[in-house]
Design a protein around this motif. Structure first.
Motif, PDB file in Angstrom:
ATOM      1  N   LEU A  61       2.495  18.308 -10.132  1.00  0.00           N
ATOM      2  CA  LEU A  61       2.022  18.961  -8.909  1.00  0.00           C
ATOM      3  C   LEU A  61       0.796  18.216  -8.391  1.00  0.00           C
ATOM      4  O   LEU A  61      -0.141  17.973  -9.152  1.00  0.00           O
ATOM      5  CB  LEU A  61       1.640  20.413  -9.218  1.00  0.00           C
ATOM      6  CG  LEU A  61       0.798  21.169  -8.173  1.00  0.00           C
ATOM      7  CD1 LEU A  61       1.605  21.458  -6.909  1.00  0.00           C
ATOM      8  CD2 LEU A  61       0.266  22.487  -8.752  1.00  0.00           C
ATOM      9  N   VAL A  62       0.797  17.856  -7.114  1.00  0.00           N
ATOM     10  CA  VAL A  62      -0.422  17.341  -6.468  1.00  0.00           C
ATOM     11  C   VAL A  62      -0.922  18.442  -5.546  1.00  0.00           C
ATOM     12  O   VAL A  62      -0.162  18.944  -4.713  1.00  0.00           O
ATOM     13  CB  VAL A  62      -0.148  16.066  -5.653  1.00  0.00           C
ATOM     14  CG1 VAL A  62      -1.419  15.611  -4.942  1.00  0.00           C
ATOM     15  CG2 VAL A  62       0.390  14.953  -6.550  1.00  0.00           C
ATOM     16  N   ASP A  66     -14.980   8.560  -1.945  1.00  0.00           N
ATOM     17  CA  ASP A  66     -14.108   9.127  -0.917  1.00  0.00           C
ATOM     18  C   ASP A  66     -13.144  10.124  -1.538  1.00  0.00           C
ATOM     19  O   ASP A  66     -12.520  10.910  -0.831  1.00  0.00           O
ATOM     20  CB  ASP A  66     -13.343   8.044  -0.155  1.00  0.00           C
ATOM     21  CG  ASP A  66     -12.443   7.195  -1.039  1.00  0.00           C
ATOM     22  OD1 ASP A  66     -12.972   6.407  -1.857  1.00  0.00           O
ATOM     23  OD2 ASP A  66     -11.211   7.310  -0.924  1.00  0.00           O
ATOM     24  N   VAL A  67     -13.018  10.100  -2.884  1.00  0.00           N
ATOM     25  CA  VAL A  67     -12.120  11.064  -3.531  1.00  0.00           C
ATOM     26  C   VAL A  67     -12.581  11.338  -4.967  1.00  0.00           C
ATOM     27  O   VAL A  67     -12.962  10.418  -5.694  1.00  0.00           O
ATOM     28  CB  VAL A  67     -10.652  10.580  -3.483  1.00  0.00           C
ATOM     29  CG1 VAL A  67     -10.462   9.246  -4.195  1.00  0.00           C
ATOM     30  CG2 VAL A  67      -9.685  11.619  -4.050  1.00  0.00           C
ATOM     31  N   THR A  68     -12.594  12.625  -5.313  1.00  0.00           N
ATOM     32  CA  THR A  68     -12.820  13.010  -6.708  1.00  0.00           C
ATOM     33  C   THR A  68     -11.607  13.824  -7.169  1.00  0.00           C
ATOM     34  O   THR A  68     -10.897  14.404  -6.351  1.00  0.00           O
ATOM     35  CB  THR A  68     -14.116  13.837  -6.883  1.00  0.00           C
ATOM     36  OG1 THR A  68     -14.080  14.938  -5.988  1.00  0.00           O
ATOM     37  CG2 THR A  68     -15.345  12.994  -6.610  1.00  0.00           C
ATOM     38  N   ILE A  69     -11.385  13.807  -8.475  1.00  0.00           N
ATOM     39  CA  ILE A  69     -10.124  14.370  -8.994  1.00  0.00           C
ATOM     40  C   ILE A  69     -10.345  15.202 -10.257  1.00  0.00           C
ATOM     41  O   ILE A  69     -11.364  15.072 -10.925  1.00  0.00           O
ATOM     42  CB  ILE A  69      -9.106  13.251  -9.348  1.00  0.00           C
ATOM     43  CG1 ILE A  69      -9.663  12.322 -10.438  1.00  0.00           C
ATOM     44  CG2 ILE A  69      -8.727  12.468  -8.108  1.00  0.00           C
ATOM     45  CD1 ILE A  69      -8.631  11.392 -11.057  1.00  0.00           C
ATOM     46  N   ASP A  70      -9.354  16.030 -10.550  1.00  0.00           N
ATOM     47  CA  ASP A  70      -9.260  16.659 -11.866  1.00  0.00           C
ATOM     48  C   ASP A  70      -7.800  16.628 -12.311  1.00  0.00           C
ATOM     49  O   ASP A  70      -6.910  17.032 -11.562  1.00  0.00           O
ATOM     50  CB  ASP A  70      -9.764  18.108 -11.848  1.00  0.00           C
ATOM     51  CG  ASP A  70      -9.734  18.721 -13.237  1.00  0.00           C
ATOM     52  OD1 ASP A  70     -10.541  18.296 -14.089  1.00  0.00           O
ATOM     53  OD2 ASP A  70      -8.872  19.578 -13.507  1.00  0.00           O
ATOM     54  N   VAL A  71      -7.583  16.119 -13.514  1.00  0.00           N
ATOM     55  CA  VAL A  71      -6.264  16.151 -14.147  1.00  0.00           C
ATOM     56  C   VAL A  71      -6.473  16.861 -15.487  1.00  0.00           C
ATOM     57  O   VAL A  71      -7.350  16.455 -16.246  1.00  0.00           O
ATOM     58  CB  VAL A  71      -5.716  14.726 -14.396  1.00  0.00           C
ATOM     59  CG1 VAL A  71      -4.366  14.774 -15.099  1.00  0.00           C
ATOM     60  CG2 VAL A  71      -5.626  13.952 -13.096  1.00  0.00           C
ATOM     61  N   ALA A  74      -0.673  18.049 -13.410  1.00  0.00           N
ATOM     62  CA  ALA A  74      -1.094  18.241 -12.023  1.00  0.00           C
ATOM     63  C   ALA A  74      -2.302  17.377 -11.720  1.00  0.00           C
ATOM     64  O   ALA A  74      -3.023  16.951 -12.628  1.00  0.00           O
ATOM     65  CB  ALA A  74      -1.440  19.709 -11.779  1.00  0.00           C
ATOM     66  N   LEU A  75      -2.485  17.151 -10.436  1.00  0.00           N
ATOM     67  CA  LEU A  75      -3.651  16.412  -9.950  1.00  0.00           C
ATOM     68  C   LEU A  75      -4.325  17.248  -8.874  1.00  0.00           C
ATOM     69  O   LEU A  75      -3.690  17.601  -7.875  1.00  0.00           O
ATOM     70  CB  LEU A  75      -3.204  15.066  -9.358  1.00  0.00           C
ATOM     71  CG  LEU A  75      -4.250  14.298  -8.539  1.00  0.00           C
ATOM     72  CD1 LEU A  75      -5.367  13.771  -9.437  1.00  0.00           C
ATOM     73  CD2 LEU A  75      -3.592  13.141  -7.778  1.00  0.00           C
TER      74      LEU A  75
END
Ligand SMILES: [Zn+2]
Length: 593
Positions: A227-228, A241-246, A304-305
């Motif tokens: 899932l994104v 410009d982008v931070t993430i959690d996986v 998921a991301l």
């Protein structure tokens, strides 16, 4: 009706305050790669003018309506019926259709057909917070690039792609120039909450919103491996410009965590950096329990991301970051999608083997903290005439800011039983479990078994509602007793792949358990009261007949002066010792066997 209401509210406000949309707030850090947004420019250049979105034709000043997204999907599906289909999976509170655009090279437009292909299934989800909508435009452009220009047709060799253009469709159409004060475009955006004022990204477990109920049914049917969930974060100006959690800690299975750590996350970081993105972990570091999208996918043994592009970057940069991070993710599914599928199979087999396990239900950040270098910007603290405090003014000068980072989420774990028994009166609980795809059986006949359960004591409710609920904290006392199961009671056999969802929802200690979310508050309420003039002679007789109670009463009078001075407390204590006291107050109705 709704339109008229908006006019009444908005016009006087503008007239009185003279507030017009100002220059949007702007990041002090926009690199040449961000300005070029090359992959977006290529996508637009290769598209027919009639296939371009409002975002593209307005040079990313605006985003289109929900109707634009729906008709864009329908047009693609009509032109490429063998590879694309629009599937309605439910309705919003305001009766808007909720759809996914399914893309499959094999024409596998049902979950059953999709499973038969053996390909991985990826769900690209947008607009759960409709002010944060760059993912919508980016994913529609990707669909066009797969089907029309066929630049990314190869993804369909490995994957079935489901695009949810806007999850909170009612919120998307509740548009204003004045939403998202911290955001650098699009000019007009939707509103964070649904028409019922619920934040869908806290609703995954309690599932109050009709949108979430529809989503869960869709998720159970398709069971996407990945899932994104696309968002836009605000907060301080920074280089990112982008931070993430996986999920690699928390509700995630060990198998899906290993997959993310060894394959996906290193690949994603490396490829995004190569394209000129500045990518990092979501800040501040926080626990994403299953009430959040990626925490929920993790609890379901999948991956998921969470994508958080930055609100201060121009809208064009936001869309570029969404576009590339989904592109790299779909590339990754080609590289490592088979391994993820295997990890999901292994985790489900492990969870559903019927062996009793201790599963985590709550977490705290823990382990030895280390320093994470946040790629921030230099800022000056300016004295505020308005507040008397200070505020930050960011400079176009990169600055590494050391922040404390914890290596682990320390779990609180609770043993799983072999099965849960839910009295038939609590059919609301059984219904919620079924929404989550948990198999719930119904007892055919009466029986008596050994069971254990809980009494929940000293309940403390949150003073303010949260997501339409008053959440409750309590202390827990374990009980064991003989349980009479009546025909019609619900039985949840834990020998099933979805056991961990049932466990989290039903164990009172679960941070997102149904009881903590305040869905069972009546169990804590006192339902019977006495009149002093009736109870006085009964209490006197009880003390005369029962020296043990009398001794405890006298000891308590000596030890607790406040108690001794309160006629109400004294009588109430005596009532609690009497056979008239309610025995079921605080008793958790769901039992463990
Ligand atoms: Zn968001």
């Amino acid at each position: 009706m709704r339109f008229a209401y908006l006019l009444v509210l908005a016009l006087p406000l503008m007239a009185q305050t003279g507030v017009v949309p100002p220059m949007p707030p702007q990041s002090k850090w926009v690199t040449p790669a961000m300005t070029a947004a090359q992959s977006l420019a290529e996508s637009t250049a290769k598209a027919n003018p009639t296939d371009r979105l409002t975002a593209e034709t307005s040079n990313y000043a605006d985003t289109g309506s929900y109707e634009e997204a729906l008709s864009f999907c329908k047009r693609l599906a009509a032109r490429f019926p063998a590879q694309a289909r629009v599937i309605e999976f439910g309705r919003t509170a305001e009766n808007r259709p909720l759809v996914i655009l399914a893309l499959s090279k094999d024409g596998a437009f049902t979950p059953e057909a999709a499973k038969r292909t053996g390909k991985n299934i990826v769900l690209l989800q947008n607009g759960i917070h409709p002010g944060e909508v760059g993912g919508k435009d980016a994913s529609l452009m990707l669909a066009r690039d797969i089907l029309v220009s066929k630049r990314f047709a190869k993804w369909l060799d490995q994957s079935i792609i489901l695009i949810l253009p806007v999850f909170n469709a009612d919120g998307h159409e509740n548009r204003s120039l004045y939403h998202r004060i911290n955001q650098n475009g699009p000019r007009e955006t939707g509103f964070r909450a649904t028409a019922q004022r619920l934040n869908l990204n806290r609703d995954y477990m309690k599932a109050d919103a009709p949108e979430m109920k529809a989503w869960l049914k869709m998720y159970n049917r398709w069971l996407p491996d990945f899932l994104v969930d696309n968002h836009v974060t605000d907060g301080q100006d920074a280089q990112y410009d982008v931070t993430i959690d996986v999920p690699v800690e928390g509700p995630v299975s060990p198998e899906a965590s290993e997959w993310a750590k060894h394959y996906y996350v290193p690949f994603l970081n490396q490829e995004m950096k190569a394209l000129g993105h500045i990518i990092g972990p979501y800040v501040p570091q926080m626990i994403f329990s299953p009430r959040y999208s990626q925490g929920y996918a993790a609890l379901r043994n999948r991956q998921a991301l969470l994508v958080e592009t930055h609100s201060l970057k121009p809208y064009r940069v936001q869309v570029w970051s969404h576009y590339d991070i989904m592109r790299i993710t779909l590339d990754a599914m080609g590289e490592f999608g088979k391994d993820l599928k295997q990890a999901v199979v292994n985790a489900e087999k492990n969870d559903g083997d019927g062996q009793q396990k201790a599963w985590p239900v709550d977490w705290k950040l823990g382990g030895e903290a280390y320093t994470h270098q946040f790629l921030g910007l230099k800022s000056d603290a300016i004295k505020s005439e308005l507040s008397g405090g200070t505020y930050a003014v960011y400079q176009a000068e990169p600055l590494e800011i050391p922040i404390k980072w914890y290596p682990h989420w320390e779990p609180v774990s609770v043993d799983a039983p072999l099965r849960y028994v839910i009295p038939q009166a609590w059919n609301s609980v059984a219904e919620t479990l079924r929404l989550h795809g948990v198999k719930v059986d119904v007892a055919a006949k009466d029986s008596t078994v050994e069971a254990n359960g809980y009494r929940l004591m000293n309940p403390k409710w949150s003073a303010a509602p949260f997501e339409g609920r008053h959440m409750v904290e309590f202390s827990v006392e374990a009980l064991s007793n003989k349980l009479r199961i009546a025909a019609g009671d619900f039985v949840v056999d834990m020998k099933q792949p979805n056991a961990r969802v049932a466990h989290h929802l039903l164990e009172p200690a679960g941070v997102d358990s149904l009881v903590k979310w305040g869905t069972m508050n009546a169990i804590f309420e006192r339902k019977e009261y006495f009149s002093a003039y009736v109870f006085e002679p009964i209490a006197a007789a009880m003390l005369q007949q029962n020296p043990e109670i009398k001794a405890r009463f006298e000891a308590k009078l000596k030890a607790e002066p406040a108690f001794a001075q309160s006629p109400a407390q004294r009588l109430n204590w005596l009532y609690e010792q009497s056979p008239y006291a309610e025995k079921t107050r605080g008793l958790y109705p769901i039992l463990r066997q």
